[in-house]
Design an enzyme around this catalytic site. Structure first.
Site, mmCIF file in Angstrom:
data_model
loop_
_atom_site.group_PDB
_atom_site.id
_atom_site.type_symbol
_atom_site.label_atom_id
_atom_site.label_comp_id
_atom_site.label_asym_id
_atom_site.label_seq_id
_atom_site.Cartn_x
_atom_site.Cartn_y
_atom_site.Cartn_z
ATOM 1 N N CYS A 263 -17.094 -8.339 5.069
ATOM 2 C CA CYS A 263 -16.332 -7.223 5.125
ATOM 3 C C CYS A 263 -15.041 -7.375 4.124
ATOM 4 C CB CYS A 263 -15.840 -6.514 6.508
ATOM 5 S SG CYS A 263 -17.201 -6.392 7.532
ATOM 6 N N CYS B 136 0.374 -0.399 10.308
ATOM 7 C CA CYS B 136 -0.211 -1.127 9.370
ATOM 8 C C CYS B 136 0.938 -2.195 8.565
ATOM 9 C CB CYS B 136 -0.888 -0.507 8.235
ATOM 10 S SG CYS B 136 -1.814 -1.810 7.436
ATOM 11 N N CYS C 280 0.745 4.486 6.951
ATOM 12 C CA CYS C 280 0.252 4.300 8.539
ATOM 13 C C CYS C 280 1.137 3.380 9.274
ATOM 14 C CB CYS C 280 -1.185 3.510 8.174
ATOM 15 S SG CYS C 280 -2.244 4.114 6.789
ATOM 16 N N ARG D 292 -17.937 -2.363 17.870
ATOM 17 C CA ARG D 292 -17.256 -3.376 17.464
ATOM 18 C C ARG D 292 -16.030 -3.882 18.499
ATOM 19 N NH1 ARG D 292 -16.742 -3.949 11.906
ATOM 20 N NH2 ARG D 292 -18.887 -4.459 12.025
ATOM 21 N N CYS E 260 -19.976 -5.127 3.358
ATOM 22 C CA CYS E 260 -19.093 -3.972 3.912
ATOM 23 C C CYS E 260 -17.876 -4.151 3.091
ATOM 24 C CB CYS E 260 -18.665 -4.237 5.382
ATOM 25 S SG CYS E 260 -17.864 -2.605 5.791
ATOM 26 N N CYS F 226 -19.354 2.754 8.889
ATOM 27 C CA CYS F 226 -18.351 1.967 9.821
ATOM 28 C C CYS F 226 -17.007 2.805 10.052
ATOM 29 C CB CYS F 226 -18.201 0.516 9.247
ATOM 30 S SG CYS F 226 -17.098 -0.271 10.450
ATOM 31 N N CYS G 94 0.705 -1.251 0.050
ATOM 32 C CA CYS G 94 -0.072 0.068 0.023
ATOM 33 C C CYS G 94 0.937 1.196 -0.113
ATOM 34 C CB CYS G 94 -0.735 -0.072 1.347
ATOM 35 S SG CYS G 94 -1.834 1.608 1.373
HETATM 36 N N1 SAM Z 1 -6.789 0.588 3.201
HETATM 37 C C1 SAM Z 1 -7.854 0.921 3.800
HETATM 38 C C2 SAM Z 1 -7.837 2.155 4.623
HETATM 39 O O1 SAM Z 1 -6.701 1.989 5.327
HETATM 40 O O2 SAM Z 1 -8.594 3.084 4.333
HETATM 41 C C3 SAM Z 1 -8.657 -0.240 4.068
HETATM 42 C C4 SAM Z 1 -8.121 -1.112 5.127
HETATM 43 S S1 SAM Z 1 -7.244 -0.714 6.617
HETATM 44 C C5 SAM Z 1 -6.169 -2.040 6.900
HETATM 45 C C6 SAM Z 1 -8.432 -0.747 7.702
HETATM 46 C C7 SAM Z 1 -8.335 -0.035 9.050
HETATM 47 O O3 SAM Z 1 -7.674 -1.357 9.590
HETATM 48 C C8 SAM Z 1 -7.361 0.801 9.379
HETATM 49 O O4 SAM Z 1 -8.076 2.167 9.085
HETATM 50 C C9 SAM Z 1 -6.950 0.640 10.704
HETATM 51 O O5 SAM Z 1 -8.090 1.150 11.671
HETATM 52 C C10 SAM Z 1 -6.865 -0.805 10.864
HETATM 53 N N2 SAM Z 1 -5.791 -1.515 10.940
HETATM 54 C C11 SAM Z 1 -4.704 -1.826 10.161
HETATM 55 N N3 SAM Z 1 -3.630 -2.282 10.962
HETATM 56 C C12 SAM Z 1 -4.030 -2.349 12.107
HETATM 57 C C13 SAM Z 1 -3.301 -3.006 13.401
HETATM 58 N N4 SAM Z 1 -2.108 -3.281 13.077
HETATM 59 N N5 SAM Z 1 -3.814 -3.012 14.313
HETATM 60 C C14 SAM Z 1 -5.082 -2.623 14.687
HETATM 61 N N6 SAM Z 1 -6.016 -2.062 13.548
HETATM 62 C C15 SAM Z 1 -5.177 -2.134 12.462
HETATM 63 FE FE1 SF4 Z 2 -2.757 1.235 3.381
HETATM 64 FE FE2 SF4 Z 2 -2.530 -0.230 5.763
HETATM 65 FE FE3 SF4 Z 2 -2.842 2.599 5.688
HETATM 66 FE FE4 SF4 Z 2 -4.914 1.038 4.839
HETATM 67 S S1 SF4 Z 2 -4.306 1.160 7.219
HETATM 68 S S2 SF4 Z 2 -4.256 2.801 3.862
HETATM 69 S S3 SF4 Z 2 -3.713 -0.666 4.086
HETATM 70 S S4 SF4 Z 2 -1.173 1.445 4.971
#
Ligand code: SAM
Ligand code: SF4
Ligand code: DTB
Length: 362
Positions: free
Chosen positions: A115, A78, A75, A278, A146, A206, A71
């Site tokens: 989802c 992530c 973040c 949730r 979702c 959500c 990606c």
């Molecule tokens: N890429 C898209 C986005 O970020 O909008 C959708 C998928 S992203 C993985 C969805 C959510 O997963 C993130 O906004 C975050 O809140 C949650 N998430 C991702 N990695 C995580 C982690 N290591 N622990 C807890 N929540 C996590």
């Molecule tokens: Fe990409 Fe992970 Fe951020 Fe979603 S949460 S935008 S998958 S880096």
């Protein structure tokens, strides 16, 4: 944390007052809820919960990663960000047929919502036909749908709504003040804009966040204040406990105190009385007793199935056993029957008779 005089005022507020849907929370009020004695806070949260929901019912959703890793966003929590080396195997957008097979398996295991998540900043136009087929196919199975695909513009939100998508997940993640410590590649305002496109298109929202990222108690209050002061409360509010993944910048952050997490659920329940809250990522590291306290604090939804997107979740059988021990029943799906959805359903059934699409692009 000590009870302050304003907390005592919050404690003496009647449940009818605290359970009304409000959009004008102040930080002082939220902090006062957090500062209540633990039992007072949980009692208040449980009272609000019972005023709005059938007790002992928990909604269950199953997650599937439809496009994994690489990606462009940074973040820090992530495992799927291309900025960090977490050893995750990348996967292109899954074929529609594979997604439908997984959705059927989730339904057979008892999930009421499916989802689908993609490691994208935002969906590209070339991906949309496949995404739409997935929505239609999953809906045709009688599951709620979702998706979480990153930022959406207003046309994409309308397209997804017309295809019959019930919920769109897009999290605020943390407070506006702490946000810059976690993500630099998109702004808080970008997230608020996507949420407003989703609402305007008529889909259910959500939206929640992550705790345990090294944020302050004030940041947790400010996140809940942002969620509750949105123009409409999100119908679903995931509270994720950070899953610390090796290779991400947050892999060694200190654990959040378990009581602080349970308090966060309870305060969310009080501030968002009509929303499903949730108990989201992080359950694999919570024992049964902690999860039971989260349900008592007002959590009434979970991710169900042995995988979240890329990290582990408790086994489905273990969750069913926990439900049995606690006398909890899975919530039946809430039927959505508007014209757009009915049409999408009829279309999807028709399209099931045609060969599925296969995706070549990444
Ligand atoms: N890429 C898209 C986005 O970020 O909008 C959708 C998928 S992203 C993985 C969805 C959510 O997963 C993130 O906004 C975050 O809140 C949650 N998430 C991702 N990695 C995580 C982690 N290591 N622990 C807890 N929540 C996590
Ligand atoms: Fe990409 Fe992970 Fe951020 Fe979603 S949460 S935008 S998958 S880096
Ligand atoms: C949400 O708030 N939590 C889910 C879902 N929305 C998409 C994702 C949790 C991801 C946890 C890390 C992983 O498994 O990759």
């Amino acid at each position: 944390m000590q009870a302050t005089s304003s907390a005592i005022n919050a404690s003496s507020t009647t449940s009818t007052q605290v359970s009304s849907v409000r959009h004008n929370w102040t930080l002082a009020e939220v902090n006062a809820l957090f500062a209540l004695p633990f039992n007072d806070l949980l009692f208040q949260a449980q009272t609000v919960h019972r005023a709005h929901f059938t007790p002992n019912e928990v909604q269950i959703s199953t997650l599937l990663s439809i496009k994994t890793g690489a990606c462009a966003e940074d973040c820090k929590y992530c495992p799927q960000s291309g900025h960090y080396n977490t050893g995750l195997e990348r996967e292109r957008l899954l074929e529609v047929e594979k997604v439908l097979t997984q959705a059927q398996a989730a339904k057979d295991k008892g999930a009421s919502r499916f989802c689908m998540g993609a490691a994208w900043s935002n969906p590209k136009q070339r991906d949309m036909p496949y995404i739409i087929e997935m929505v239609r196919g999953v809906k045709a199975m009688g599951l709620e749908t979702c998706m979480t695909l990153g930022m959406l513009d207003s046309d994409q939100a309308k397209t997804l709504a017309t295809a019959g998508l019930d919920y769109y997940n897009h999290n605020l993640d943390t407070s506006p003040e702490f946000y810059g410590e976690i993500i630099t590649t998109r702004t808080y305002q970008d997230r608020l804009d996507t949420l407003s496109h989703v609402r305007d298109a008529g889909m259910k929202v959500c939206c929640g966040g992550i705790v345990g990222m090294g944020e302050s108690a004030n940041d947790r209050s400010a996140l809940l204040m942002q969620l509750a002061n949105l123009p409409e409360h999100p119908q679903s509010v995931p509270i994720n406990m950070l899953v610390k993944v090796k290779g991400t910048p947050l892999e060694n952050v200190d654990d959040l105190d378990a009581f602080e997490f349970i308090r966060t659920i309870a305060v969310a329940r009080i501030m968002l009385p009509e929303s499903h809250v949730r108990l989201s990522a992080g359950r694999s590291r919570m024992n049964e007793q902690m999860q039971a306290l989260c349900f008592f604090a007002g959590a009434n939804s979970i991710f169900y199935g042995d995988k979240l997107l890329t990290t582990e979740n408790p086994e489905a059988d273990a969750d069913m056993l926990l439900f049995k021990k606690l006398g909890i029943n899975p919530e039946q799906r809430q039927d959505v029957s508007d014209e757009a959805h009915e049409l999408a359903l009829a279309d999807a059934i028709k399209e099931q008779q045609n060969p599925p699409l296969y995706h070549a692009a990444g």
